[in-house]
Each structure stands twice: as C-alpha cells, then as structure tokens.
Design an enzyme around this catalytic site. Structure first.
Site, PDB file in Angstrom:
ATOM      1  N   LYS A 180     -12.850  -4.785  11.393  1.00 53.89           N
ATOM      2  CA  LYS A 180     -13.605  -3.843  10.562  1.00 53.89           C
ATOM      3  C   LYS A 180     -15.018  -3.664  11.094  1.00 53.89           C
ATOM      4  O   LYS A 180     -15.573  -2.558  11.065  1.00 53.89           O
ATOM      5  CB  LYS A 180     -13.624  -4.350   9.127  1.00 53.89           C
ATOM      6  CG  LYS A 180     -12.241  -4.394   8.484  1.00 53.89           C
ATOM      7  CD  LYS A 180     -12.259  -5.132   7.150  1.00 53.89           C
ATOM      8  CE  LYS A 180     -10.867  -5.210   6.540  1.00 53.89           C
ATOM      9  NZ  LYS A 180     -10.844  -6.006   5.289  1.00 53.89           N
ATOM     10  N   VAL A 232       0.829  -1.208   0.000  1.00 55.27           N
ATOM     11  CA  VAL A 232       0.000   0.000   0.000  1.00 55.27           C
ATOM     12  C   VAL A 232       0.862   1.257   0.000  1.00 55.27           C
ATOM     13  O   VAL A 232       0.638   2.183  -0.785  1.00 55.27           O
ATOM     14  CB  VAL A 232      -0.949   0.008   1.216  1.00 55.27           C
ATOM     15  CG1 VAL A 232      -1.739   1.320   1.277  1.00 55.27           C
ATOM     16  CG2 VAL A 232      -1.900  -1.178   1.149  1.00 55.27           C
ATOM     17  N   GLY A 277     -11.142  -1.284   1.750  1.00 55.39           N
ATOM     18  CA  GLY A 277     -10.260  -0.819   0.687  1.00 55.39           C
ATOM     19  C   GLY A 277     -10.700   0.464   0.026  1.00 55.39           C
ATOM     20  O   GLY A 277     -10.860   1.504   0.669  1.00 55.39           O
ATOM     21  N   GLU A 300     -10.289   6.007   6.260  1.00 59.94           N
ATOM     22  CA  GLU A 300     -11.163   5.386   5.263  1.00 59.94           C
ATOM     23  C   GLU A 300     -10.612   4.055   4.770  1.00 59.94           C
ATOM     24  O   GLU A 300     -11.356   3.103   4.530  1.00 59.94           O
ATOM     25  CB  GLU A 300     -11.353   6.332   4.076  1.00 59.94           C
ATOM     26  CG  GLU A 300     -12.317   5.824   3.021  1.00 59.94           C
ATOM     27  CD  GLU A 300     -13.754   5.770   3.509  1.00 59.94           C
ATOM     28  OE1 GLU A 300     -14.302   4.648   3.587  1.00 59.94           O
ATOM     29  OE2 GLU A 300     -14.316   6.825   3.825  1.00 59.94           O
ATOM     30  N   GLU A 304      -2.759 -14.853   2.375  1.00 58.72           N
ATOM     31  CA  GLU A 304      -1.397 -14.839   2.902  1.00 58.72           C
ATOM     32  C   GLU A 304      -0.929 -16.271   3.158  1.00 58.72           C
ATOM     33  O   GLU A 304      -1.719 -17.218   3.190  1.00 58.72           O
ATOM     34  CB  GLU A 304      -1.359 -14.054   4.210  1.00 58.72           C
ATOM     35  CG  GLU A 304      -1.822 -12.612   4.105  1.00 58.72           C
ATOM     36  CD  GLU A 304      -0.816 -11.722   3.411  1.00 58.72           C
ATOM     37  OE1 GLU A 304       0.346 -12.143   3.248  1.00 58.72           O
ATOM     38  OE2 GLU A 304      -1.203 -10.604   3.026  1.00 58.72           O
ATOM     39  N   LYS A 332      -6.675  -1.151  10.601  1.00 57.65           N
ATOM     40  CA  LYS A 332      -7.934  -1.623  11.184  1.00 57.65           C
ATOM     41  C   LYS A 332      -7.739  -2.269  12.547  1.00 57.65           C
ATOM     42  O   LYS A 332      -8.555  -2.076  13.455  1.00 57.65           O
ATOM     43  CB  LYS A 332      -8.622  -2.602  10.238  1.00 57.65           C
ATOM     44  CG  LYS A 332      -7.741  -3.763   9.820  1.00 57.65           C
ATOM     45  CD  LYS A 332      -8.373  -4.574   8.732  1.00 57.65           C
ATOM     46  CE  LYS A 332      -7.403  -5.586   8.159  1.00 57.65           C
ATOM     47  NZ  LYS A 332      -6.352  -4.975   7.325  1.00 57.65           N
TER      48      LYS A 332
END
Length: 434
Positions: free
Chosen positions: A207, A17, A136, A131, A192, A107
């Site tokens: 979340k 990211v 995402g 956000e 993962e 998160k």
C-alpha cells in the site's frame, strides 16, 4: 438521457469482497442506474469453486473460465478481486486487450506491476481504477490523485493495516503480549491463519508503494519500500512508550526530501506522541495523515478492510468507470512525470529509542555516550534502571536520541554490540510524529 442498454460487468473472484460487490450491485441496482445514467448488469462471475453456494447470485452467472468470460465480446467493465499476482495480472491484461476497463482491489499486483498495467490501460484508452487497494472504504487514492492534483504533497504517514493496529492497540490498552493479542485478533477474524503478510509489514508495504507513487508523481516499486515487521514489539516497549507520553503503531511513512530531489518510503513500528491524531486510532481502523503545501494537514479515517467497506470502494470506482464509458472518456491514469529516485533507508532522518542491557557498574554510561558521539548521533535523554527481574549485575539503559540519519544509528548500534559492557540491544524503535 438515460441509456437503456446495460453496461455489462464481469466479476473476477467472489470471496468476501466479491460477494459483497455482487450483493450491492443487486440491492442498489436502481440507485446505481440513476447515478451512472445507464443500467449496470452483472454478466458473469468467475470463481475457482463453482459448487459453493453463493446466496443472491444466479448460478447461471457462475463460471470457472475467467478468460472466456472476458473474451465473449460484450463486457464493458471487469472487477478484479481475486488478489495475488497470477492469474490476476494475466486476466487484467486480457481485459485491456478486449476493450474492457478494470476496477481492482489488488494491492500486491499494483505495487509490483502498476507501471506496466497503467501503460497497458493507457495504450488501450481504458480505465484502471483501484481505490479499494489501499485503506478499504476510506476515500484516499481519488483525493490524492484528483482533489490534491494541484497541490504539492510532502509527506504521507498512516496506519494502513487493520490487523496490526488491532494487535498493537490491544497490547497498549490491556498490557497483553504480542502472541496473546495476535491470538485474540485471530479468534475475532481480524488476522488470517497465516498472519505473515500483515504482521511482517508486507501488506502495508504494498500500500505504501501505491500511495507514494500517486502522492509524489513518481514510480515507486514494492522493492523500493523499506519494511520492518512488528513481531518483536514487546510489552516493555509499550511501557517505555508510555513513560514518554507515546504509543506504538505500525506506520507507512512516505516523504519528499527537503530539497525535493528524492523520496523515501518505509514501513515499520514507531512510537508516536499521544497528542498525534494517529495515536487515537483504535481497534482495526485505518487512518492516513497527509501533509500538503497548500492544503496543510489532512487526515483520512475509517474501516480499512472487510467485505462491505472494501466493496463500497469498489462500487465507487465502478460508478466512475461506467460514467467514463458513457462519456467515451477515461479518468486520470498514471502520473510519474517527476521520476524522482527513491533514497535508501540510511538517508532517513528521525529520532530513536534504544533499550540496552548493560553491566551495572561505573563508567558504562560514559562508554555508551562516547559510542553515540563517535557516530554523530546526539543523545536527548538517558534513563537507567535495575533489571526488573532483579538481576543485580545488569541494568537497563534507555537512550532517546535527537534526529539523526538511519545509517548513523545503524553504525552506532553495531558499535554498541561490540562493547564488553553491553550485554545486548533489547529494542530499537523510531520516534515519529513530533
């Protein structure tokens, strides 16, 4: 008037990211300047491995000392994309102590310590935007926090983890078993090497805590969220779901009680009708269904993970925070005025699909029905069939209930397990979205 002195940004973390955030800040620099009203400059990038080649990032910006970067005195905004609890928590606190607003995608940290971080930001008169922490690229937190601020939200139900949705979608569409679908998700980079956080529902629960707090204006901690993983979902469950005109999704479900005096927050697999909008969400996509008193039903849909989609949400927050900096203002902070208690899972009322392995002899159905009745759980439908493996002495009994409290269902299942005629409880699945 355009301000000429740039707003300086510290990037904490430069993985999938973070590298996309840096790339977009560079390639869209002119557009960001026009939208904000001042240039935005990447002033430093804190990483763990400085020797790694990071294409498009000036090596002179790289540092391993994130704390020193934040303390140097000229940083306006910090973007935290490290993840985890520490050192992210300490670094965000340090940023606030030095007059730096924060944009985060963390998160886990926000679900655990969101109240304390909001308090620190508020005390310092700074922004905390996140956000990218949920779903995402999908604009979700800002609509809940701002666009629907004048409305009353009663329910939020959604798919908030792309890995689990990919796995369940493959099991549904191809008939694959759980492990086979997980292996495909891993090979494609959706899962993962250790998928525990996704498949056991921890990611979705974090979340869910964030969304519940915003939707219901109350503090919901990660520990308040009931959580079940999806590792026990089988091909047989999907076959049963199809007979009911349903599919199976791992859902985050947040609800305000009918009397408005409490809320519930939960994450677990559930059957939902094929007619429900969430049933058609495929692959690794996310979607969240919001039910508000005045606005009615709204659905937010899109890619819920990935470098570029998540970076899009981060950059949206960066623009908002920078605009606030120029206006010498702050955006909305924590809203927890309702202080509603979070009810336990036992208070949740829904329908259930229970699959039992039972002795194939007369009287079994009557015993099972009596067990449900004694615990106040009304049966909607029953289906009995011989075992698919041809075992002549056993049968499969599928019971679908009317709505009942979760505690009543748990008591029923405990009693069923004690019956001599019940060989085992093969599956328990909640039925939602009806």
């Amino acid at each position: 008037m355009m301000r000429t002195r740039p707003l300086k940004v510290a990037l904490l973390g430069c993985g999938v990211v973070g590298s996309e955030v840096a790339r977009i800040m560079t390639t869209h620099a002119d557009d960001l300047t026009a939208r904000i009203g001042a240039p935005v400059e990447l002033a430093g990038v804190a990483v763990r491995r400085p020797s790694k080649v990071r294409e498009g990032i000036d090596p002179a910006l790289i540092t391993t000392d994130a704390t020193a970067l934040l303390k140097r005195g000229d940083i306006d905004v910090a973007i935290e994309v490290i993840g985890g609890i520490e050192p992210a928590r300490t670094l965000i606190t340090t940023a606030f102590e030095h007059g730096i607003s924060v944009v985060s995608a963390n998160k886990a940290l926000l679900a655990q310590d969101g109240a304390a971080l909001h308090a620190a930001a508020g005390q310092a008169g700074l922004d905390l935007y996140y956000e990218a922490a949920v779903a995402g690229a999908i604009p979700l937190i800002r609509p809940l926090r701002e666009s629907l601020a004048g409305d009353k939200i009663n329910r939020v139900m959604g798919i908030v983890n792309g890995t689990t949705n990919f796995i369940l979608d493959k099991m549904d569409s191809t008939g694959a078993g759980y492990q086979e679908a997980l292996d495909e998700a891993t090979a494609l980079g959706y899962a993962e090497a250790d998928p525990t956080a996704d498949v056991e529902g921890y990611d979705a629960a974090a979340k869910a805590a964030i969304l519940a707090g915003i939707a219901f204006h109350t503090r919901v901690h990660l520990d308040d969220v009931y959580r079940e993983g999806m590792t026990e979902v089988s091909a047989a469950d999907f076959a049963s779901a199809k007979r009911m005109g349903c599919t199976i999704k791992l859902l985050a479900i947040l609800e305000r009680a009918a009397d408005g005096e409490s809320v519930t927050a939960r994450v677990h697999p559930a059957m939902i009708p094929l007619s429900h909008p969430l049933a058609s969400v495929r692959e690794a996509y996310n979607a969240v269904f919001v039910e508000a008193e005045a606005a009615g039903r709204l659905m937010f849909y899109g890619p819920g993970a990935g470098g570029a989609p998540t970076a899009s949400a981060v950059l949206g927050d960066l623009v908002a925070v920078c605009r606030n900096k120029l206006a010498e203002a702050t955006g909305p902070g924590e809203s927890a005025y309702t202080q509603l208690p979070v009810s336990p899972m036992g208070d949740v009322v829904t329908r259930y699909h229970i699959s039992l392995d039972v002795a194939d002899k007369p009287g079994v159905l009557a015993q099972v029905a009596t067990c449900f009745a004694e615990h106040g759980v009304s049966i909607d439908t029953v289906r009995q069939q011989g075992r698919p493996d041809g075992g002549g002495s056993e049968a499969s009994l599928v019971v679908v209930t009317h709505r009942a409290p979760d505690a009543s269902l748990s008591g029923t299942v405990e009693a069923l397990r004690k019956l001599d005629t019940v060989r085992g409880v093969a599956s328990i699945m909640r039925v939602e979205g009806e």
